[in-house]
Each structure stands twice: as C-alpha cells, then as structure tokens.
Design an enzyme around this catalytic site. Structure first.
Site, PDB file in Angstrom:
ATOM      1  N   ARG A   1      -9.763   7.742   7.895  1.00 63.33           N
ATOM      2  CA  ARG A   1      -8.877   6.474   7.981  1.00 63.33           C
ATOM      3  C   ARG A   1      -8.158   6.660   9.196  1.00 63.33           C
ATOM      4  O   ARG A   1      -8.166   8.096   8.924  1.00 63.33           O
ATOM      5  CB  ARG A   1      -8.624   5.456   7.037  1.00 63.33           C
ATOM      6  CG  ARG A   1      -9.877   4.831   5.917  1.00 63.33           C
ATOM      7  CD  ARG A   1      -8.851   4.450   4.355  1.00 63.33           C
ATOM      8  NE  ARG A   1      -8.865   5.424   4.036  1.00 63.33           N
ATOM      9  CZ  ARG A   1      -7.731   5.495   2.609  1.00 63.33           C
ATOM     10  NH1 ARG A   1      -7.356   4.235   2.154  1.00 63.33           N
ATOM     11  NH2 ARG A   1      -7.823   6.807   2.122  1.00 63.33           N
TER      12      ARG A   1
ATOM     13  N   LYS B   1      -2.809   8.951   3.849  1.00 68.62           N
ATOM     14  CA  LYS B   1      -2.269   8.847   3.052  1.00 68.62           C
ATOM     15  C   LYS B   1      -0.771  10.126   2.962  1.00 68.62           C
ATOM     16  O   LYS B   1      -0.482   9.984   4.500  1.00 68.62           O
ATOM     17  CB  LYS B   1      -3.943  10.027   2.670  1.00 68.62           C
ATOM     18  CG  LYS B   1      -4.706   9.712   2.150  1.00 68.62           C
ATOM     19  CD  LYS B   1      -5.106   8.596   1.072  1.00 68.62           C
ATOM     20  CE  LYS B   1      -5.228   9.649   0.158  1.00 68.62           C
ATOM     21  NZ  LYS B   1      -5.389   8.439  -1.432  1.00 68.62           N
TER      22      LYS B   1
ATOM     23  N   TYR C   1       1.128   5.819   2.443  1.00 71.83           N
ATOM     24  CA  TYR C   1       0.362   5.777   0.987  1.00 71.83           C
ATOM     25  C   TYR C   1       1.128   7.052   0.225  1.00 71.83           C
ATOM     26  O   TYR C   1       0.894   8.195   1.392  1.00 71.83           O
ATOM     27  CB  TYR C   1      -0.740   5.898   0.335  1.00 71.83           C
ATOM     28  CG  TYR C   1      -1.431   4.476   0.536  1.00 71.83           C
ATOM     29  CD1 TYR C   1      -1.023   3.362  -0.787  1.00 71.83           C
ATOM     30  CD2 TYR C   1      -2.608   4.895   1.406  1.00 71.83           C
ATOM     31  CE1 TYR C   1      -1.587   2.439  -0.076  1.00 71.83           C
ATOM     32  CE2 TYR C   1      -2.792   3.104   1.253  1.00 71.83           C
ATOM     33  CZ  TYR C   1      -2.865   1.502   0.367  1.00 71.83           C
ATOM     34  OH  TYR C   1      -3.101   0.863   0.450  1.00 71.83           O
TER      35      TYR C   1
ATOM     36  N   HIS D   1       2.352   7.322  -3.574  1.00 74.49           N
ATOM     37  CA  HIS D   1       1.811   8.473  -4.993  1.00 74.49           C
ATOM     38  C   HIS D   1       3.178   8.913  -5.291  1.00 74.49           C
ATOM     39  O   HIS D   1       2.309  10.400  -5.856  1.00 74.49           O
ATOM     40  CB  HIS D   1       0.162   8.361  -5.662  1.00 74.49           C
ATOM     41  CG  HIS D   1      -0.472   7.910  -4.515  1.00 74.49           C
ATOM     42  ND1 HIS D   1      -0.525   6.180  -5.174  1.00 74.49           N
ATOM     43  CD2 HIS D   1      -0.879   7.466  -2.899  1.00 74.49           C
ATOM     44  CE1 HIS D   1      -1.372   5.584  -4.247  1.00 74.49           C
ATOM     45  NE2 HIS D   1      -2.062   6.269  -3.437  1.00 74.49           N
TER      46      HIS D   1
ATOM     47  N   GLU E   1       3.044   1.466  -1.510  1.00 75.73           N
ATOM     48  CA  GLU E   1       1.792   1.227  -3.168  1.00 75.73           C
ATOM     49  C   GLU E   1       3.038   0.383  -3.866  1.00 75.73           C
ATOM     50  O   GLU E   1       2.984  -0.336  -5.388  1.00 75.73           O
ATOM     51  CB  GLU E   1       0.793   2.179  -3.968  1.00 75.73           C
ATOM     52  CG  GLU E   1       2.318   3.426  -4.064  1.00 75.73           C
ATOM     53  CD  GLU E   1       2.116   4.345  -3.545  1.00 75.73           C
ATOM     54  OE1 GLU E   1       1.974   4.293  -2.574  1.00 75.73           O
ATOM     55  OE2 GLU E   1       2.894   5.574  -3.921  1.00 75.73           O
TER      56      GLU E   1
ATOM     57  N   ASP F   1      -5.238   8.649  -8.091  1.00 76.22           N
ATOM     58  CA  ASP F   1      -3.675   8.822  -7.314  1.00 76.22           C
ATOM     59  C   ASP F   1      -2.676   8.525  -8.087  1.00 76.22           C
ATOM     60  O   ASP F   1      -1.611   8.852  -7.413  1.00 76.22           O
ATOM     61  CB  ASP F   1      -4.443   8.016  -6.674  1.00 76.22           C
ATOM     62  CG  ASP F   1      -4.446   6.193  -6.597  1.00 76.22           C
ATOM     63  OD1 ASP F   1      -4.397   5.890  -7.839  1.00 76.22           O
ATOM     64  OD2 ASP F   1      -4.170   5.431  -5.615  1.00 76.22           O
TER      65      ASP F   1
HETATM   66  N1  LIG Z   1      -9.174   6.553  -5.840  1.00 71.17           N
HETATM   67  C1  LIG Z   1      -8.324   5.408  -4.944  1.00 71.17           C
HETATM   68  O1  LIG Z   1      -8.934   5.832  -3.702  1.00 71.17           O
HETATM   69  C2  LIG Z   1      -7.452   4.520  -4.809  1.00 71.17           C
HETATM   70  C3  LIG Z   1      -6.845   4.481  -6.066  1.00 71.17           C
HETATM   71  N2  LIG Z   1      -6.278   2.685  -6.449  1.00 71.17           N
HETATM   72  C4  LIG Z   1      -5.807   2.942  -7.788  1.00 71.17           C
HETATM   73  O2  LIG Z   1      -6.403   2.384  -8.924  1.00 71.17           O
HETATM   74  C5  LIG Z   1      -5.259   2.228  -9.745  1.00 71.17           C
HETATM   75  C6  LIG Z   1      -4.913   0.526  -9.965  1.00 71.17           C
HETATM   76  O3  LIG Z   1      -4.622  -0.150  -8.783  1.00 71.17           O
HETATM   77  P1  LIG Z   1      -4.882  -1.940  -8.854  1.00 71.17           P
HETATM   78  O4  LIG Z   1      -5.729  -2.162  -9.789  1.00 71.17           O
HETATM   79  O5  LIG Z   1      -4.544  -2.447  -7.661  1.00 71.17           O
HETATM   80  O6  LIG Z   1      -3.323  -2.420  -9.936  1.00 71.17           O
HETATM   81  P2  LIG Z   1      -2.906  -3.483 -10.608  1.00 71.17           P
HETATM   82  O7  LIG Z   1      -1.791  -3.689 -10.844  1.00 71.17           O
HETATM   83  O8  LIG Z   1      -3.382  -4.934  -9.399  1.00 71.17           O
HETATM   84  O9  LIG Z   1      -3.799  -3.394 -11.683  1.00 71.17           O
HETATM   85  C7  LIG Z   1      -3.291  -2.632 -13.236  1.00 71.17           C
HETATM   86  C8  LIG Z   1      -3.955  -3.738 -14.235  1.00 71.17           C
HETATM   87  O10 LIG Z   1      -3.890  -2.406 -15.009  1.00 71.17           O
HETATM   88  C9  LIG Z   1      -3.422  -3.626 -15.972  1.00 71.17           C
HETATM   89  N3  LIG Z   1      -3.298  -2.275 -17.231  1.00 71.17           N
HETATM   90  C10 LIG Z   1      -1.498  -1.521 -17.184  1.00 71.17           C
HETATM   91  N4  LIG Z   1      -1.840  -0.675 -18.503  1.00 71.17           N
HETATM   92  C11 LIG Z   1      -2.667  -1.034 -19.163  1.00 71.17           C
HETATM   93  C12 LIG Z   1      -3.743  -0.747 -20.640  1.00 71.17           C
HETATM   94  N5  LIG Z   1      -2.571   0.313 -21.210  1.00 71.17           N
HETATM   95  N6  LIG Z   1      -4.529  -1.283 -20.465  1.00 71.17           N
HETATM   96  C13 LIG Z   1      -5.500  -2.067 -20.034  1.00 71.17           C
HETATM   97  N7  LIG Z   1      -4.584  -2.107 -19.116  1.00 71.17           N
HETATM   98  C14 LIG Z   1      -3.669  -2.070 -18.626  1.00 71.17           C
HETATM   99  C15 LIG Z   1      -2.320  -3.951 -15.815  1.00 71.17           C
HETATM  100  O11 LIG Z   1      -1.989  -5.283 -16.864  1.00 71.17           O
HETATM  101  C16 LIG Z   1      -3.556  -4.563 -14.596  1.00 71.17           C
HETATM  102  O12 LIG Z   1      -4.104  -5.644 -14.593  1.00 71.17           O
HETATM  103  C17 LIG Z   1      -3.402   2.293  -8.716  1.00 71.17           C
HETATM  104  O13 LIG Z   1      -3.250   3.269  -9.539  1.00 71.17           O
HETATM  105  C18 LIG Z   1      -3.951   2.367  -7.862  1.00 71.17           C
HETATM  106  O14 LIG Z   1      -3.183   3.400  -7.228  1.00 71.17           O
HETATM  107  C19 LIG Z   1      -6.459   2.157  -5.139  1.00 71.17           C
HETATM  108  C20 LIG Z   1      -6.995   1.838  -4.781  1.00 71.17           C
HETATM  109  C21 LIG Z   1      -7.826   3.105  -3.810  1.00 71.17           C
HETATM  110  C1  LIG Z   2      -4.898   3.349  -2.451  1.00 66.72           C
HETATM  111  C2  LIG Z   2      -5.160   5.024  -2.437  1.00 66.72           C
HETATM  112  O1  LIG Z   2      -4.728   5.940  -2.357  1.00 66.72           O
HETATM  113  C3  LIG Z   2      -5.677   4.896  -1.259  1.00 66.72           C
HETATM  114  O2  LIG Z   2      -6.545   4.300  -0.363  1.00 66.72           O
HETATM  115  O3  LIG Z   2      -5.963   5.821  -0.508  1.00 66.72           O
HETATM  116 MG   LIG Z   3      -2.819  11.647  -3.509  1.00 67.72          MG
END
Ligand SMILES: NC(=O)C1=CN([C@@H]2O[C@H](COP(=O)(O)OP(=O)(O)OC[C@H]3O[C@@H](n4cnc5c(N)ncnc54)[C@H](O)[C@@H]3O)[C@@H](O)[C@H]2O)C=CC1
Ligand SMILES: CC(=O)C(=O)O
Ligand SMILES: [Mg+2]
Length: 371
Positions: free
Chosen positions: A15, A75, A94, A96, A118, A270
């Site tokens: 990206r 990133k 971002y 994190h 974020e 992340d």
């Molecule tokens: N690995 C990657 O490439 C990427 C990672 N992410 C990550 O994904 C994760 C989720 O992001 P979003 O969906 O945007 O967040 P969001 O805030 O929209 O959703 C998170 C959900 O987790 C729920 N939650 C919190 N504690 C909980 C528990 N103990 N049990 C069950 N549910 C619980 C919340 O109520 C909320 O609905 C974040 O850490 C974000 O940074 C996002 C994009 C890319």
């Molecule tokens: C949210 C994040 O960590 C990514 O888009 O790489």
């Molecule tokens: Mg990272």
C-alpha cells in the site's frame, strides 16, 4: 505545508499513504507534495501519475523525511524510519503502540508529533480511519482461513461450504464490529455455518436485525466461547478495545478441546492478538502451528490487496490529511475532537491513555498539548 509520502518498507507491504487523487487535492489546497520514487507501484500508481497530480518525485526516503513537515504513511514506522523522524515533524499513519514498546520509545525519543489512524473517532462511536482496512481484513479473513484449512497448508481439510451430503465448515467469529461483520458475511456467503460472539448487546441486536438468519449471534462469555471453540473448524479473532492491547480470550489450554487442524485467523494481531499463542506473521510466511492448531496472524492483511486497500484508505484519510495540512495539527485538533483522539505522541510525551496503561508510561492529556 510540505507533505511527504515515503515508500512503505514493512515486508510485503504494497500500500501507499497518498493516492495521486489525494496528492492532487493537497496541491490544489496550495501544499507541496513530495513522493518517493516507486512508492505507489505496488498499488498500481506510477511516478508519472503523481507528477500529473502536481507532486514532485524524490529519490530516497531520507530526502523525504528530511524535507517534509508532515509524513503520511500506511504502516507504523519501521526502525530505520523512526531514526529519520525529528522534533516538530508530524507523522500521520497507523501506529498500534499498545503492543509495541520499542516503537513507542523511539517515537517519544524522536520528539515528533504522531497521530494514529486507528484511534481517530467519529460521531457514531466508530473509528473512521480503521474502518476501511477492517472492512478489507474482515472480507479477507475467511478467504485466508479457507486456504489455511486446506490439508497441504496444515489444516483440517474442510471445505467452507461442504457439498451435498457433507456439512459445511463451522466458523466462529469473536468480535462483531467492522472486521467481524464483514468476515461473517463472507464466510456465510461461502456457505459456512457462522456464529458471531460480542460483548455488546446493541451490536448483537444490530447484526440480528440486518443479517437475520444468515449467521447466528451469541453473548461472548467464557462458557459460550468454550462451547463454540470445541465445535469450530475456523476461529476469526476480531475484538478491539480501542487503542488497548487485545484481551487474550483463547488460551493454549483451550486447544485440548479443539479439532486438530482447526484454523485461527487473528485479525486483532495488530493490537497484540486475542489468542494467547498468537505472534505476528508476514505475508511471506503467514501460518504456523501450535499443538495441532494452525495460526494465521498477519498484521497487515490489507497489504495483500494493495490497490483496493490504498484507495479505500485514501478515501477515509483525505479530509483529515487536508485539515492537518491547511490548519496545522494544533488548530486541526483543536477544531475537531475526533482528530484529537488520534493524537498518541507529542514532543516526547504520550497522549493516549490506553497506550500508557498497556506500557506503564505516564500520559499527558491531549487537550493540554494543544492549549
Ligand atoms: N491484521 C490486520 O491486517 C488488520 C487488523 N485490524 C484489527 O482488527 C481488530 C478489530 O477491528 P474492528 O472490527 O475495526 O473493531 P470494532 O471496534 O469495529 O469491533 C470490535 C468489536 O469487538 C467487540 N469486543 C470487545 N471486547 C470483546 C470481548 N471480550 N468479546 C467479544 N467481543 C468483544 C466490541 O464490542 C466490538 O464490537 C482491531 O484490532 C484492528 O486493529 C483491522 C484491520 C486490519
Ligand atoms: C489496520 C492495519 O493494521 C492495517 O491496515 O495494516
Ligand atoms: Mg504492527
């Protein structure tokens, strides 16, 4: 203002922080935009595209970091980039920080001002600069999980939708926010039997209203989680407590009751990951095994579909980038409390509570540094 966009250097990250369209808007607002040569190629944008937008192409990241008032990236800055940040420079990307003490200490030492995509918020309780990448990662999660479930990749050898006479895969999604919703939609669309657990009853109500019978919902208690883990072919980790380290909801001890070859996709990696055994992996080597359970823990999943992701991210960041450039970060943050919520670091001090709590570092109130 001079806005700099270096080429991303995290492994397999294709990206880029500014699209040519975003560069053109910034130039139209009277700013100078400098882009590292080749920065957009992974997303399908050439140097000529940026030049046509009015940007100047520069040969090295060193020159970009030395000249720019604001660095716009995707990133978190890698160690070599952190060495080039300086006092008074604005970093918009971002970060994190909660699971990343090394990066946090380097940013504090640099003296820069860092606004994390974020943790920027909106009026509806959402995270507008995380959402587009959560949409992408959520939609990718069942796709990479299905690949991980294939026998040659160490998985259980289960097809998502099954076939006539053989039942579908069972997919458990923990966290029904943006990632979880998009993951559940795609997994259900592939024919899997999907359950989403969340701690917010309002969120579960919303999912039930909108998606009806295409997947089930459940309240995320330890007991219900254990029940579903034992049944699951795939578990997608999608929880978030904004800015904070992810809670470790699945422990290594839970694997004893799980199906051998089940696939865990920890999208929350992340923020440190929501499985005790998760460690960040890369697109080059995405999957590893612990006690017979396959783990996919890529921290920059959207980088795999760099063109879609770059355009989606650019759509969301552009108004904030323009506000920062037009007004300067202090006035832009003073005018917009949601942007102020993105401020994580300023002049050697942390300004985000959840990061300070996770890392045991004192925090100053963000409002105090814009006064
Ligand atoms: N690995 C990657 O490439 C990427 C990672 N992410 C990550 O994904 C994760 C989720 O992001 P979003 O969906 O945007 O967040 P969001 O805030 O929209 O959703 C998170 C959900 O987790 C729920 N939650 C919190 N504690 C909980 C528990 N103990 N049990 C069950 N549910 C619980 C919340 O109520 C909320 O609905 C974040 O850490 C974000 O940074 C996002 C994009 C890319
Ligand atoms: C949210 C994040 O960590 C990514 O888009 O790489
Ligand atoms: Mg990272």
């Amino acid at each position: 203002m001079k806005i700099g966009c270096p080429k991303e250097i995290k492994p397999q990250e294709f990206r880029v922080g500014l699209t040519p369209n975003a560069a053109q808007e910034a130039v139209g607002h009277g700013h100078q935009v400098i882009v590292e040569t080749g920065a957009g190629l992974g997303a399908g944008f050439t140097d000529e595209d940026y030049q046509a937008a009015g940007a100047t192409i520069i040969g090295t990241a060193q020159e970009i970091f030395a000249a720019a008032d604001m660095i716009v990236k995707v990133k978190e800055p890698q160690p070599a980039e952190r060495k080039m940040l300086r006092e008074g420079q604005l970093l918009f990307t971002y970060l994190h920080l909660a699971p990343d003490p090394e990066q946090t200490h380097d940013l504090l030492a640099s003296g820069c001002t860092a606004i994390a995509y974020e943790t920027v918020t909106d009026d509806r309780g959402g995270l507008p600069l995380l959402a587009p990448m959560s949409e992408v990662a959520g939609r990718l999660a069942p796709q990479v999980g299905a690949w991980t479930l294939q026998k040659a990749n160490g998985g259980r050898g289960v097809l998502m939708g099954g076939v006539p006479g053989v039942g579908p895969a069972r997919v458990l999604v923990i966290g029904g926010g943006v990632v979880g919703t998009h993951a559940a939609r795609v997994a259900a669309g592939m024919g899997a039997e999907v359950t989403v657990l969340d701690r917010s009853l309002n969120r579960l109500r919303y999912l039930d209203d909108v998606f009806g019978s295409s997947f089930r919902t459940g309240y995320s208690s330890a007991g219900l989680l254990a029940e579903h883990l034992a049944q699951a072919d795939m578990v997608i980790g999608a929880v978030l407590v904004p800015g904070a380290a992810a809670p470790k909801l699945v422990k290594r001890a839970d694997f004893a009751s799980m199906k051998p070859g089940a696939a865990l996709v920890d999208v929350a990696i992340d923020q440190g990951g929501c499985f005790e055994t998760s460690r960040a992996t890369t697109h080059a080597d995405p999957v590893y095994e612990v006690d017979g359970i396959m783990h996919y823990c890529v921290a920059n999943m959207p980088g795999a579909v760099a063109r879609t992701s770059t355009i989606a991210l650019g759509n969301a960041t552009m108004p904030f980038m323009l506000a920062l450039a037009d007004k300067g970060w202090k006035k832009a943050c003073a005018d917009d409390p949601h942007l102020l919520n993105g401020l994580n670091v300023h002049a050697g001090q942390l300004t985000y509570d959840a990061v300070g709590k996770a890392l045991g570092i004192d925090v100053v109130a963000p409002a105090s540094v814009i006064a």
